[in-house]
Design a protein around this motif. Structure first.
Motif, PDB file in Angstrom:
ATOM      1  N   VAL A 189       7.155  -1.448 -22.674  1.00  0.00           N
ATOM      2  CA  VAL A 189       7.728  -2.744 -22.313  1.00  0.00           C
ATOM      3  C   VAL A 189       8.436  -2.646 -20.967  1.00  0.00           C
ATOM      4  O   VAL A 189       8.276  -3.513 -20.089  1.00  0.00           O
ATOM      5  CB  VAL A 189       8.706  -3.220 -23.407  1.00  0.00           C
ATOM      6  N   ALA A 190       9.206  -1.578 -20.768  1.00  0.00           N
ATOM      7  CA  ALA A 190       9.950  -1.426 -19.521  1.00  0.00           C
ATOM      8  C   ALA A 190       9.013  -1.298 -18.331  1.00  0.00           C
ATOM      9  O   ALA A 190       9.238  -1.907 -17.272  1.00  0.00           O
ATOM     10  CB  ALA A 190      10.868  -0.207 -19.611  1.00  0.00           C
ATOM     11  N   ALA A 191       7.945  -0.500 -18.465  1.00  0.00           N
ATOM     12  CA  ALA A 191       7.023  -0.304 -17.351  1.00  0.00           C
ATOM     13  C   ALA A 191       6.290  -1.586 -16.988  1.00  0.00           C
ATOM     14  O   ALA A 191       6.139  -1.930 -15.799  1.00  0.00           O
ATOM     15  CB  ALA A 191       6.026   0.800 -17.693  1.00  0.00           C
ATOM     16  N   VAL A 192       5.826  -2.323 -17.995  1.00  0.00           N
ATOM     17  CA  VAL A 192       5.110  -3.574 -17.737  1.00  0.00           C
ATOM     18  C   VAL A 192       6.036  -4.608 -17.100  1.00  0.00           C
ATOM     19  O   VAL A 192       5.686  -5.265 -16.102  1.00  0.00           O
ATOM     20  CB  VAL A 192       4.493  -4.112 -19.040  1.00  0.00           C
ATOM     21  N   VAL A 193       7.235  -4.764 -17.654  1.00  0.00           N
ATOM     22  CA  VAL A 193       8.178  -5.751 -17.113  1.00  0.00           C
ATOM     23  C   VAL A 193       8.628  -5.353 -15.716  1.00  0.00           C
ATOM     24  O   VAL A 193       8.716  -6.196 -14.811  1.00  0.00           O
ATOM     25  CB  VAL A 193       9.385  -5.903 -18.055  1.00  0.00           C
ATOM     26  N   GLY A 194       8.926  -4.061 -15.503  1.00  0.00           N
ATOM     27  CA  GLY A 194       9.340  -3.614 -14.179  1.00  0.00           C
ATOM     28  C   GLY A 194       8.289  -3.880 -13.132  1.00  0.00           C
ATOM     29  O   GLY A 194       8.585  -4.373 -12.029  1.00  0.00           O
ATOM     30  N   ASP A 195       7.025  -3.579 -13.441  1.00  0.00           N
ATOM     31  CA  ASP A 195       5.931  -3.825 -12.501  1.00  0.00           C
ATOM     32  C   ASP A 195       5.752  -5.324 -12.251  1.00  0.00           C
ATOM     33  O   ASP A 195       5.574  -5.761 -11.108  1.00  0.00           O
ATOM     34  CB  ASP A 195       4.649  -3.214 -13.065  1.00  0.00           C
ATOM     35  N   TRP A 196       5.803  -6.133 -13.328  1.00  0.00           N
ATOM     36  CA  TRP A 196       5.610  -7.584 -13.180  1.00  0.00           C
ATOM     37  C   TRP A 196       6.718  -8.210 -12.327  1.00  0.00           C
ATOM     38  O   TRP A 196       6.443  -9.027 -11.445  1.00  0.00           O
ATOM     39  CB  TRP A 196       5.582  -8.231 -14.561  1.00  0.00           C
ATOM     40  N   VAL A 197       7.960  -7.831 -12.572  1.00  0.00           N
ATOM     41  CA  VAL A 197       9.079  -8.377 -11.794  1.00  0.00           C
ATOM     42  C   VAL A 197       8.960  -7.971 -10.333  1.00  0.00           C
ATOM     43  O   VAL A 197       9.188  -8.780  -9.422  1.00  0.00           O
ATOM     44  CB  VAL A 197      10.418  -7.914 -12.385  1.00  0.00           C
ATOM     45  N   CYS A 198       8.564  -6.730 -10.095  1.00  0.00           N
ATOM     46  CA  CYS A 198       8.385  -6.270  -8.710  1.00  0.00           C
ATOM     47  C   CYS A 198       7.328  -7.096  -7.992  1.00  0.00           C
ATOM     48  O   CYS A 198       7.510  -7.501  -6.831  1.00  0.00           O
ATOM     49  CB  CYS A 198       8.014  -4.782  -8.714  1.00  0.00           C
ATOM     50  N   LEU A 199       6.230  -7.393  -8.683  1.00  0.00           N
ATOM     51  CA  LEU A 199       5.179  -8.213  -8.083  1.00  0.00           C
ATOM     52  C   LEU A 199       5.646  -9.641  -7.833  1.00  0.00           C
ATOM     53  O   LEU A 199       5.223 -10.282  -6.850  1.00  0.00           O
ATOM     54  CB  LEU A 199       3.943  -8.220  -8.987  1.00  0.00           C
ATOM     55  N   GLN A 200       6.527 -10.167  -8.704  1.00  0.00           N
ATOM     56  CA  GLN A 200       7.018 -11.534  -8.523  1.00  0.00           C
ATOM     57  C   GLN A 200       7.841 -11.680  -7.246  1.00  0.00           C
ATOM     58  O   GLN A 200       7.982 -12.774  -6.711  1.00  0.00           O
ATOM     59  CB  GLN A 200       7.848 -11.972  -9.733  1.00  0.00           C
ATOM     60  N   TRP A 201       8.396 -10.597  -6.776  1.00  0.00           N
ATOM     61  CA  TRP A 201       9.151 -10.630  -5.523  1.00  0.00           C
ATOM     62  C   TRP A 201       8.239 -10.558  -4.296  1.00  0.00           C
ATOM     63  O   TRP A 201       8.724 -10.487  -3.166  1.00  0.00           O
ATOM     64  CB  TRP A 201      10.147  -9.477  -5.483  1.00  0.00           C
ATOM     65  N   GLY A 202       6.934 -10.577  -4.512  1.00  0.00           N
ATOM     66  CA  GLY A 202       5.991 -10.589  -3.394  1.00  0.00           C
ATOM     67  C   GLY A 202       5.596  -9.215  -2.882  1.00  0.00           C
ATOM     68  O   GLY A 202       5.000  -9.112  -1.807  1.00  0.00           O
ATOM     69  N   ILE A 203       5.901  -8.170  -3.621  1.00  0.00           N
ATOM     70  CA  ILE A 203       5.547  -6.813  -3.201  1.00  0.00           C
ATOM     71  C   ILE A 203       4.072  -6.549  -3.513  1.00  0.00           C
ATOM     72  O   ILE A 203       3.596  -6.828  -4.616  1.00  0.00           O
ATOM     73  CB  ILE A 203       6.428  -5.778  -3.918  1.00  0.00           C
ATOM     74  N   GLU A 204       3.358  -6.042  -2.541  1.00  0.00           N
ATOM     75  CA  GLU A 204       1.955  -5.691  -2.717  1.00  0.00           C
ATOM     76  C   GLU A 204       1.793  -4.177  -2.624  1.00  0.00           C
ATOM     77  O   GLU A 204       2.409  -3.534  -1.781  1.00  0.00           O
ATOM     78  CB  GLU A 204       1.086  -6.357  -1.640  1.00  0.00           C
ATOM     79  N   HIS A 205       0.970  -3.616  -3.487  1.00  0.00           N
ATOM     80  CA  HIS A 205       0.722  -2.180  -3.486  1.00  0.00           C
ATOM     81  C   HIS A 205      -0.567  -1.872  -2.731  1.00  0.00           C
ATOM     82  O   HIS A 205      -1.500  -2.674  -2.708  1.00  0.00           O
ATOM     83  CB  HIS A 205       0.616  -1.647  -4.915  1.00  0.00           C
ATOM     84  N   THR A 206      -0.610  -0.693  -2.118  1.00  0.00           N
ATOM     85  CA  THR A 206      -1.799  -0.259  -1.394  1.00  0.00           C
ATOM     86  C   THR A 206      -2.915   0.068  -2.384  1.00  0.00           C
ATOM     87  O   THR A 206      -2.683   0.706  -3.412  1.00  0.00           O
ATOM     88  CB  THR A 206      -1.490   0.993  -0.552  1.00  0.00           C
TER      89      THR A 206
END
Length: 614
Positions: A189-206
């Motif tokens: 749950v923590a990993a999925v939520v952490g990744d989703w919230v990070c993406l909501q801030w507009g962060i894109e991964h290589t």
């Protein structure tokens, strides 16, 4: 269905719901912090490319970071190892100030050109914020342990965009050879939520692509390619071990050469500037993920079969070891991605194998060997590159794990299942302790000679590291004393300030450090696995969670006046603790020419004192 099955499932559902309520706000906070960190890191990297003169400020920036940690961050300086230690032995907690310290210091490292990564920062952000949530929620020590694991998962998943790998990494990184499942759902749950919230801030991964096998009808094993991947996996493991051991060696050397910690990054900055001028390139500074100059070596470039940079991985290894070994802050993982992808591409070019496939396998396999997390890295490879080559990815990661030996970038990892059992690895010891273990092998039988009437002395000959000891030796005894201080692992040293009880060292660590400072000859902490004290209940060691109620002791060896002075001086720490003093003899073995002496120790009951400091 058993009559109590429904009740058990109901209790289980409530327990999981409770953990989800704990984890959701923590993971959201970690994901937001990682988003801020990745944004700041990108700004710092672009600023460094736009202002090349910033490289010459690297020693000054390193001094500033060193002074900040020296003044305000000593309890947080151990970084990832501190978090792993707190999961294994919950008690002192992870200081909340670790989060801003590591974020700012890592950005400073990249702004001025240090070669470091970002995983260490993400894990420390997750661990620090999780520890703060645990304190605010007044959770028990065992629950804080699970929340710390979830914090690691949230940070790792958010910073790399690999939530499943992040969850498994948090479960796998603690103990070599063993996955601890008690925090499985909270970590996911923590990993999925952490990744989703990070993406909501507009962060894109290589994104990195492997073209090999992507357009085929389905996976079909190529036995020759499989053999080539296996050989490469061995190379990835050996390089990951070399990286870890080089990093630890440089850290030890720099500590001896530069005793004052804030000056160590100054030395590292000067060495990096010299390396840049010697090579005539800045390609190996920073993350190495991208560069505004298309000719520069980057991780993305290793996936291009048209490019060949045979030794780029070795230069990146050197730059990273100097940066982190001299005290700059940041992670090891992104440089390991660079080293692995570069080595994989070089092997692919050399043996005529698919370059992009070998670059992708090396990308995750070198990290698997250095972190001892082969399953998490296999899942990461599938999340990043797809499942078309999952068998080859797993082969590279698993063999890299095996051939990296009992080494790693996280020395606080415990050895649950030795990779190769030669009979010298005790159970449940840290990698730090394993590296210091001797490996004596009996070379001859034990003859018996008479030193004087009535006394028989065995003469033992051992072969250690190629040296055979066959001379006759004599013994020189000297009187010393042994002090044993009995306490519990959860006992913490008193401190000062509002958060002293949360961030203070465990008492046994504090006593060992104070004994070192006082000049005591020897100080070690012994942990109990099973027993009882003071007529209390029998306390077993938990299979997964350490039992904080088990008795342990700190053993000091020195001269009696020194031990008495230590107890008087540190009475506040030792109040109400059971202390046992015992007269012993220290024997020194010296080489002789036939004379052999032996002295019988004093009876154990002659000089034994039990005291309680009050």
């Amino acid at each position: 269905m058993p009559p109590n099955a429904l009740a058990n499932r109901t209790l289980q559902a409530f327990a999981l719901a409770r953990w989800v309520l704990f984890v959701l706000p923590m993971a959201a906070a970690v994901g937001s912090a990682c988003a801020l960190f990745l944004w700041a890191l990108d700004v710092a990297t672009r600023t460094r490319f736009d202002n090349p003169v910033l490289l010459y400020w690297l020693p000054v920036g390193g001094l500033a970071v060193g002074l900040v940690y020296h003044w305000f961050g000593r309890s947080a300086e151990s970084g990832n190892n501190l978090i792993v230690e707190q999961i294994h032995e919950p008690g002192a907690g992870v200081p909340l100030r670790m989060a801003p310290l590591i974020l700012v210091s890592t950005v400073a490292t990249h702004l001025f050109g240090g070669s470091a990564g970002r995983e260490g920062t993400a894990v420390q952000l997750g661990g620090s914020l999780a520890s703060g949530f645990g304190k605010a929620l007044r959770l028990e020590l065992g629950e804080v342990r699970l929340l710390l694991m979830a914090g690691i998962a949230a940070g790792f998943g958010a910073v790399f965009g690999t939530p499943i790998a992040g969850a498994v990494f948090a479960l796998e990184v603690l103990t070599v050879g063993r996955i601890q499942y008690e925090a499985l759902v909270p970590c996911l749950v923590a990993a999925v939520v952490g990744d989703w919230v990070c993406l909501q801030w507009g962060i894109e991964h290589t994104h990195f692509l492997i073209g090999f096998g992507a357009d085929g009808p389905g996976f079909r094993l190529d036995i020759l390619l499989f053999a080539q991947v296996a050989i490469a996996g061995v190379a990835f493991g050996l390089v990951s071990q070399f990286f870890a051991e080089s990093l630890h060696a440089v850290q030890g050397l720099v500590k001896r050469v530069v005793p004052f910690a804030p000056l160590r990054p100054v030395l590292g900055g000067l060495v990096l500037i010299a390396l840049v001028h010697a090579l005539g390139t800045r390609e190996y500074l920073g993350l190495g993920v991208w560069s505004p100059n298309p000719a520069d070596v980057t991780i993305s470039g290793f996936f291009d079969p048209a490019r060949s940079d045979a030794w780029a991985w070795a230069w990146k290894l050197l730059f990273t070891v100097v940066t982190l070994g001299c005290g700059f802050k940041g992670g090891e993982v992104t440089p390991l991605f660079f080293i692995g992808a570069g080595l994989g591409a070089s092997i692919g070019h050399t043996i005529g194998a698919p370059v992009d496939l070998f670059a992708g396998i090396g990308f995750v396999a070198v990290f698997a060997g250095a972190s001892n997390t082969p399953i998490a890295c296999t899942i990461m490879g599938i999340e990043l590159f797809g499942a078309d080559n999952a068998v080859y990815i797993a082969t590279g990661c698993f063999l890299a794990y095996v051939f990296s030996g009992h080494s790693g970038i996280y020395l606080s990892q415990r050895v649950g299942v030795p990779k190769l059992d030669h009979g010298f690895v005790p159970p449940d010891v840290s990698l730090r302790e394993v590296r210091a273990l001797p490996r004596p092998r009996p070379n001859v039988s034990l003859p018996r000679r008479r030193a004087r009437p009535g006394v028989v002395v065995p003469i033992v000959s051992y072969a250690t590291e190629g040296t055979t000891m066959t001379d006759t030796h004599y013994l020189i005894p000297s009187d010393v004393g042994m002090l044993r201080i009995y306490l519990r692992p959860r006992d913490k040293a008193p401190g000062s300030g509002r958060f002293a009880s949360w961030g203070a060292k465990p008492l046994y660590r504090e006593l060992v450090l104070l004994a070192k400072k006082a000049g005591i000859v020897n100080a070690v902490a012994h942990h109990t696995h099973y027993g009882f004290s003071n007529h209390g209940p029998v306390q077993p060691e938990g299979s997964e969670t350490p039992n904080p109620e088990l008795t342990m002791c700190v053993e000091l060896v020195g001269h009696r006046p020194d031990l008495e002075a230590f107890c008087r001086h540190h009475g506040a720490l030792l109040r109400d603790k059971v202390i046992v003093f015992k007269h012993i003899e220290r024997w020194t073995v010296g080489a002789g020419d036939g004379a052999l002496e032996e002295k019988t120790p004093a009876p154990e009951t002659d000089d034994v004192a039990v005291a309680r400091v009050g």
